[in-house]
Design an enzyme around this catalytic site. Structure first.
Site, PDB file in Angstrom:
ATOM      1  N   HIS A  13       3.926 -10.074  -9.204  1.00 23.34           N
ATOM      2  CA  HIS A  13       3.146  -9.848  -7.960  1.00 23.34           C
ATOM      3  C   HIS A  13       3.886  -8.797  -7.141  1.00 23.34           C
ATOM      4  CE1 HIS A  13       0.502 -11.470  -4.548  1.00 23.34           C
ATOM      5  NE2 HIS A  13       1.146 -10.419  -4.062  1.00 23.34           N
ATOM      6  N   HIS A  15       3.489  -5.033  -4.657  1.00 22.48           N
ATOM      7  CA  HIS A  15       2.713  -3.991  -3.960  1.00 22.48           C
ATOM      8  C   HIS A  15       3.493  -2.679  -4.031  1.00 22.48           C
ATOM      9  CE1 HIS A  15      -0.018  -6.973  -2.107  1.00 22.48           C
ATOM     10  NE2 HIS A  15       1.048  -7.739  -2.170  1.00 22.48           N
ATOM     11  N   LEU A  16       2.846  -1.649  -4.554  1.00 25.29           N
ATOM     12  CA  LEU A  16       3.525  -0.345  -4.658  1.00 25.29           C
ATOM     13  C   LEU A  16       2.895   0.719  -3.759  1.00 25.29           C
ATOM     14  CD1 LEU A  16       4.209  -0.059  -8.518  1.00 25.29           C
ATOM     15  CD2 LEU A  16       5.878  -0.517  -6.695  1.00 25.29           C
ATOM     16  N   ARG A  17       1.715   0.406  -3.188  1.00 27.87           N
ATOM     17  CA  ARG A  17       1.008   1.372  -2.328  1.00 27.87           C
ATOM     18  C   ARG A  17       0.649   2.638  -3.108  1.00 27.87           C
ATOM     19  NH1 ARG A  17       0.622  -3.167   0.506  1.00 27.87           N
ATOM     20  NH2 ARG A  17       2.345  -3.591   1.886  1.00 27.87           N
ATOM     21  N   LYS A  99      -7.950 -10.091  -8.412  1.00 29.76           N
ATOM     22  CA  LYS A  99      -7.274 -10.675  -7.254  1.00 29.76           C
ATOM     23  C   LYS A  99      -8.299 -11.131  -6.237  1.00 29.76           C
ATOM     24  CE  LYS A  99      -3.875 -11.750  -4.507  1.00 29.76           C
ATOM     25  NZ  LYS A  99      -2.806 -10.952  -3.928  1.00 29.76           N
ATOM     26  N   HIS A 136      -5.004 -15.336  -3.576  1.00 27.66           N
ATOM     27  CA  HIS A 136      -4.319 -15.447  -2.284  1.00 27.66           C
ATOM     28  C   HIS A 136      -4.886 -16.715  -1.642  1.00 27.66           C
ATOM     29  CE1 HIS A 136      -2.223 -13.805   1.353  1.00 27.66           C
ATOM     30  NE2 HIS A 136      -2.914 -14.826   1.844  1.00 27.66           N
ATOM     31  N   HIS A 174       2.207 -16.454  -4.648  1.00 25.40           N
ATOM     32  CA  HIS A 174       3.169 -16.699  -3.561  1.00 25.40           C
ATOM     33  C   HIS A 174       2.978 -18.066  -2.909  1.00 25.40           C
ATOM     34  CE1 HIS A 174      -0.298 -15.063  -1.497  1.00 25.40           C
ATOM     35  NE2 HIS A 174       0.023 -13.805  -1.716  1.00 25.40           N
ATOM     36  N   LEU A 219       2.677 -12.927   4.694  1.00 24.51           N
ATOM     37  CA  LEU A 219       1.611 -13.909   4.522  1.00 24.51           C
ATOM     38  C   LEU A 219       1.529 -14.322   3.057  1.00 24.51           C
ATOM     39  CD1 LEU A 219      -1.049 -12.373   6.907  1.00 24.51           C
ATOM     40  CD2 LEU A 219       0.132 -14.574   7.184  1.00 24.51           C
ATOM     41  N   ASP A 247       6.137 -10.337  -4.498  1.00 22.58           N
ATOM     42  CA  ASP A 247       5.272  -9.953  -3.383  1.00 22.58           C
ATOM     43  C   ASP A 247       5.961  -8.919  -2.495  1.00 22.58           C
ATOM     44  OD1 ASP A 247       3.000  -9.840  -1.838  1.00 22.58           O
ATOM     45  OD2 ASP A 247       3.460 -11.642  -0.682  1.00 22.58           O
ATOM     46  N   HIS A 251       6.143  -1.838   4.134  1.00 27.29           N
ATOM     47  CA  HIS A 251       5.462  -1.286   5.305  1.00 27.29           C
ATOM     48  C   HIS A 251       6.513  -0.453   6.028  1.00 27.29           C
ATOM     49  CE1 HIS A 251       1.798  -3.796   5.258  1.00 27.29           C
ATOM     50  NE2 HIS A 251       2.573  -4.744   4.781  1.00 27.29           N
ATOM     51  N   ALA A 263       2.041  -7.689   8.000  1.00 27.35           N
ATOM     52  CA  ALA A 263       2.645  -8.744   7.181  1.00 27.35           C
ATOM     53  C   ALA A 263       3.161  -8.158   5.883  1.00 27.35           C
ATOM     54  CB  ALA A 263       1.600  -9.809   6.884  1.00 27.35           C
TER      55      ALA A 263
END
Ligand code: NCD
Ligand code: ZN
Length: 368
Positions: A13, A15-17, A99, A136, A174, A219, A247, A251, A263
């Site tokens: 899990h 996030h790479l944007r 997802k 989620h 998560h 979150l 996760d 940011h 978050a």
């Protein structure tokens, strides 16, 4: 104290944007993980196989040279996802599922699902195509206390889905509560759960006691200590239904340190080290390899990675901030504090040759 060598782990899990952020953060994951399941909550979201394969190429292009890292994708499920997209996803070796974001639950979830009942036909289709639903698990009902949103989601949504579609493969992503642990624990083998380092290491005091600390805000939100203990027990129990998913959600400092901060915790520069700390404290270092390198691969029916990583007990100070191109500044989890384990010979991206911009901020690469 001895070093610890384990099969190269995976992050199920992540996030790479996109764009400059993608180019900056991908190397941190690639230096320790062999594979990752990359989340589709871009803006606009990744809803089709075609978009996912394009995104996958951008991820591969963002990898530092000579580094083996295999990104897999999850597609963003919407109320308008066409059944053909489910069929195409089932045929793609790079797409591991869909997802489910309840609309409004988290970062970039606006395009998510408002009423789960409306997607039941899609869930039935996913069940028959043996696709995994990555969930989620939080309700968005404003009347429900934010600390209870996972528990209520399990009662109101997850139990009915599981009863109606008993063969649907699901990962409760998560997990943060004892109720999340119990749900996964009691379910059959087609239900699993990922656990992040922040939920294993911190309770809600880290976020709120002595001042608001926005870099500990993610979150689902950190919960009370009893829940953290349940998560540690689950992660270190050896039960194959629980596995690693950081996760890690970068940011910019500005968007976190704000009157309405985003978050997400950025943990990828020190993720496996954080997990090692948890397992060591629980006297369960021997269980780390299965949790981080095998259980997830088994669930996703993939072979184990062939390489290894070595961790050594050599304390280092986590940079206050990682500074990338285009003014990107990201404050990592545990910033400015020490961490006991260090990844040895981790892949070091070329950006690590940048000089440090101050004593405690780093311009990327691995700790040295
Ligand atoms: C994630 C993000 O920033 O994309 N944030 C978070 O707090 N975990 C989204 C998510 O996984 O909920
Ligand atoms: Zn996430």
């Amino acid at each position: 104290m001895q070093t610890l060598t384990i099969t190269r782990p995976d992050d199920w899990h992540l996030h790479l944007r996109d764009a400059a952020m993608l180019a900056f953060v991908t190397g941190f994951s690639a230096r320790q993980f062999g594979r990752a399941l990359v989340m589709p909550n871009l803006s606009p979201p990744i809803t089709t196989v075609e978009q996912a394969l394009d995104y996958r190429h951008r991820i591969l292009a963002a990898l530092p040279p000579n580094c083996e890292f295999n990104p897999y994708l999850s597609l963003y499920l919407t109320e308008n996802t066409p059944p053909q997209e489910i069929e195409s996803a089932a045929q793609s070796p790079f797409i591991l599922g869909f997802k489910l974001y309840p609309a409004g639950a988290t970062t970039h979830s606006e395009a998510g699902v408002h009423s789960l009942k409306t997607i039941y036909p899609l869930l039935e289709y996913m069940e028959s195509h043996d696709l995994v639903l990555q969930v989620h698990g939080e309700v968005t009902d404003g009347n429900i206390d934010i600390f209870d949103r996972e528990k209520v989601f399990i009662e109101r949504e997850l139990h009915p889905i599981h009863e109606r579609f008993p063969n649907l493969r699901m990962v409760l992503e998560h997990i943060t509560t004892s109720e999340g642990v119990d749900f996964v624990h009691r379910s059959p083998a087609n239900i699993a759960g990922t656990i992040t380092p922040q939920h294993l290491l911190y309770n809600r005091n880290a976020l709120l006691a002595g001042g608001i600390r926005p870099h500990y805000y993610c979150l689902p939100v950190l919960k009370r200590e009893t829940h953290r203990q349940a998560l540690i027990q689950a992660a270190t129990s050896g039960n194959p239904k629980f596995f690693l998913g950081t996760d890690s959600a970068p940011h910019t400092r500005k968007s976190k340190e704000s009157a309405c901060g985003c978050a997400g915790c950025f943990s990828s520069p020190l993720a496996i080290e954080l997990y090692a700390e948890v397992f060591e404290q629980a006297n369960a270092l021997d269980k780390l390899e299965n949790f981080s390198s095998r259980h997830g691969a088994d669930f996703y029916r993939l072979p184990y990675n062939s390489g290894t990583v070595t961790l050594e007990p050599a304390a280092w100070t986590v940079p206050d901030c990682y500074i990338g191109p285009d003014g990107i500044e990201i404050v990592p989890l545990r910033s400015g504090e020490t961490i006991r384990w260090r990844l040895r010979n981790g892949y070091i991206s070329s950006s690590s040759s940048f000089s440090k911009s101050s004593n405690s901020s780093s311009r990327g690469g691995s700790p040295s």
